[in-house]
Design an enzyme around this catalytic site. Structure first.
Site, PDB file in Angstrom:
ATOM      1  N   THR A 291      -7.012  -0.206  -6.655  1.00 45.66           N
ATOM      2  CA  THR A 291      -5.569  -0.285  -6.400  1.00 45.66           C
ATOM      3  C   THR A 291      -5.126  -1.729  -6.170  1.00 45.66           C
ATOM      4  O   THR A 291      -5.919  -2.548  -5.714  1.00 45.66           O
ATOM      5  CB  THR A 291      -5.288   0.546  -5.137  1.00 45.66           C
TER       6      THR A 291
ATOM      7  N   ARG B 289      -2.771  15.364  -7.991  1.00 47.66           N
ATOM      8  CA  ARG B 289      -3.192  14.778  -6.702  1.00 47.66           C
ATOM      9  C   ARG B 289      -2.413  13.482  -6.433  1.00 47.66           C
ATOM     10  O   ARG B 289      -2.251  12.650  -7.313  1.00 47.66           O
ATOM     11  CB  ARG B 289      -4.685  14.490  -6.740  1.00 47.66           C
TER      12      ARG B 289
ATOM     13  N   GLY C  36      -2.276  10.197  -3.806  1.00 46.52           N
ATOM     14  CA  GLY C  36      -3.011   9.502  -2.754  1.00 46.52           C
ATOM     15  C   GLY C  36      -2.078   8.854  -1.753  1.00 46.52           C
ATOM     16  O   GLY C  36      -0.898   9.204  -1.627  1.00 46.52           O
ATOM     17  N   ASP C  37      -2.597   7.885  -1.047  1.00 42.97           N
ATOM     18  CA  ASP C  37      -1.825   7.217   0.013  1.00 42.97           C
ATOM     19  C   ASP C  37      -0.858   6.173  -0.532  1.00 42.97           C
ATOM     20  O   ASP C  37       0.133   5.838   0.134  1.00 42.97           O
ATOM     21  CB  ASP C  37      -2.778   6.532   0.998  1.00 42.97           C
TER      22      ASP C  37
ATOM     23  N   THR D 239      -5.828  -0.053   0.474  1.00 44.23           N
ATOM     24  CA  THR D 239      -6.575   0.488  -0.656  1.00 44.23           C
ATOM     25  C   THR D 239      -7.807   1.194  -0.125  1.00 44.23           C
ATOM     26  O   THR D 239      -8.367   0.788   0.889  1.00 44.23           O
ATOM     27  CB  THR D 239      -6.986  -0.608  -1.652  1.00 44.23           C
TER      28      THR D 239
HETATM   29  N1  ASP Z   1      -5.862   4.549  -2.285  1.00 41.98           N
HETATM   30  C1  ASP Z   1      -5.876   4.942  -3.669  1.00 41.98           C
HETATM   31  C2  ASP Z   1      -5.764   6.436  -3.746  1.00 41.98           C
HETATM   32  O1  ASP Z   1      -6.383   7.124  -2.969  1.00 41.98           O
HETATM   33  C3  ASP Z   1      -7.084   4.516  -4.411  1.00 41.98           C
HETATM   34  C4  ASP Z   1      -7.485   3.094  -4.217  1.00 41.98           C
HETATM   35  O2  ASP Z   1      -7.023   2.432  -3.318  1.00 41.98           O
HETATM   36  O3  ASP Z   1      -8.284   2.605  -5.015  1.00 41.98           O
HETATM   37  O4  ASP Z   1      -5.105   6.907  -4.633  1.00 41.98           O
END
Ligand code: ASP
Length: 342
Positions: free
Chosen positions: A208, A236, A238-239, A259
């Site tokens: 990310t 899905r 994510g954060d 991330t």
């Molecule tokens: N935080 C991101 C997610 O869970 C993935 C990442 O940071 O690489 O979608």
């Protein structure tokens, strides 16, 4: 733990009897910081890849810094820096996004303004070339904070943002990653060949991207953009597009971009937790980052990292993963980029 220790402090921190975390100090005078995710496993890093990653991050820092130099806002700098990383195939955002279990690319992004606490985000978009700009458009041109899927795409189109064919996001590297996973999943897991299991293990590609910036008016901004996690389920989220989880900015506290394993970052409201520790407990950015990343996430294997910047230009990064691709630029235009070193 938070990086950028001054050398003598680093030595002290290395002594087992001393509380390492207390010795950390933030880097002052930072106006823009970026991250490119926790990155590839160190053993897979090649000098060639390292070179292109560093060059991309330098370009992103330059784009953001130039925007600030021209009098741009923190939001402008965050958007400019993230767009460079989204356009690169080397990060898990925009062009280089990872594949879902179904072999598609679904992108998430968010942005937040520290002065007003305005925020915008998009989730699960498949045709928006620069999701960070779509997130900003949601913030500035809609009365909502988070738009998802088709609605976000229609909105981005109407906002005049660049729309691409989903095939734009295909890259050989990420395609190989998902094929590895498919192969592994197709095989019965009988543990008879542990080495083969290890070799076919799902790739670690939490790449990310994110940025935090402080502009001439003393306003903070933060943004994050991602393709999510390799092999994620259809739908899905994510954060990264969740305000308070992957991104947060409050002039009275700090700007944060995260991330890592998104499910943990959502459950622990990581970005907001860090901002709260700064705001209500008076911790500095390094202490607050470590408190959450090292003391809360690490024990439960919530892998990842954060970059944090306050309104005085104090910056810290903390990660419990092998690496955190990251960089910052100070007021005088000097850039610093690091991949694995603490
Ligand atoms: N935080 C991101 C997610 O869970 C993935 C990442 O940071 O690489 O979608």
């Amino acid at each position: 733990m938070a990086n950028h220790l001054i050398p003598s402090m680093a030595l002290l921190a290395a002594l087992p009897s001393l509380p390492a975390l207390a010795a950390e100090i933030p880097v002052p005078q930072v106006v823009l910081a970026i991250h490119g995710g926790t990155g590839d496993a160190k053993k897979e890093m090649t000098p060639e890849l390292e070179k292109v990653l560093r060059a991309d991050m330098e370009r992103a820092l330059k784009a953001g810094y130039e925007s600030l130099q021209k009098g741009g806002s923190g939001l402008d700098a965050v958007e400019a820096a993230i767009r460079v990383l989204e356009d690169s195939p080397n990060f898990n955002a925009g062009k280089g996004a990872v594949f879902t279990h179904e072999g598609r690319n679904e992108l998430d992004a968010s942005i937040m303004e520290g002065k007003t606490l305005r925020a915008g985000a998009v989730a699960g978009v498949t045709v928006v070339k620069n999701p960070i700009s779509a997130a900003r458009a949601v913030m500035e041109k809609s009365k909502h904070v988070l738009l998802m899927g088709r609605g976000a795409e229609v909105f981005a189109t109407k906002a005049g943002l660049e729309i691409v064919d989903p095939a734009y996001f295909w890259t050989e590297r990420r395609w190989k990653d998902i094929q590895k996973v498919w192969k592994r999943e197709a095989k019965p897991h009988d543990n008879k060949d542990p080495q083969a299991e290890v070799e076919a293990a799902p790739p670690h590609s939490w790449g990310t991207v994110g940025a935090v910036a402080l502009d001439h008016d003393g306003n903070l901004a933060a943004g994050t953009s991602t393709g999510g996690m390799t092999n994620k389920m259809f739908g899905r989220v994510g954060d990264s597009p969740i305000i308070g989880a992957g991104t947060y900015a409050d002039n009275g506290a700090c700007a944060v971009s995260c991330t890592g394993h998104g499910e943990y970052f959502i459950r622990f409201a990581v970005a907001h937790d860090i901002a709260s520790l700064v705001k209500y407990k008076g911790l500095n950015v390094a202490q607050a980052a470590d408190e959450v990343v090292q003391k809360k996430l690490k024990p439960i294997e919530g892998e990842g990292g954060v970059i944090v910047l306050d309104a005085k230009g104090n910056y810290a990064a903390s990660f419990n993963s092998e690496g955190l691709y990251r960089g910052y630029v100070t007021r005088d235009g000097k850039t610093h980029v690091a991949l694995y070193e603490q």
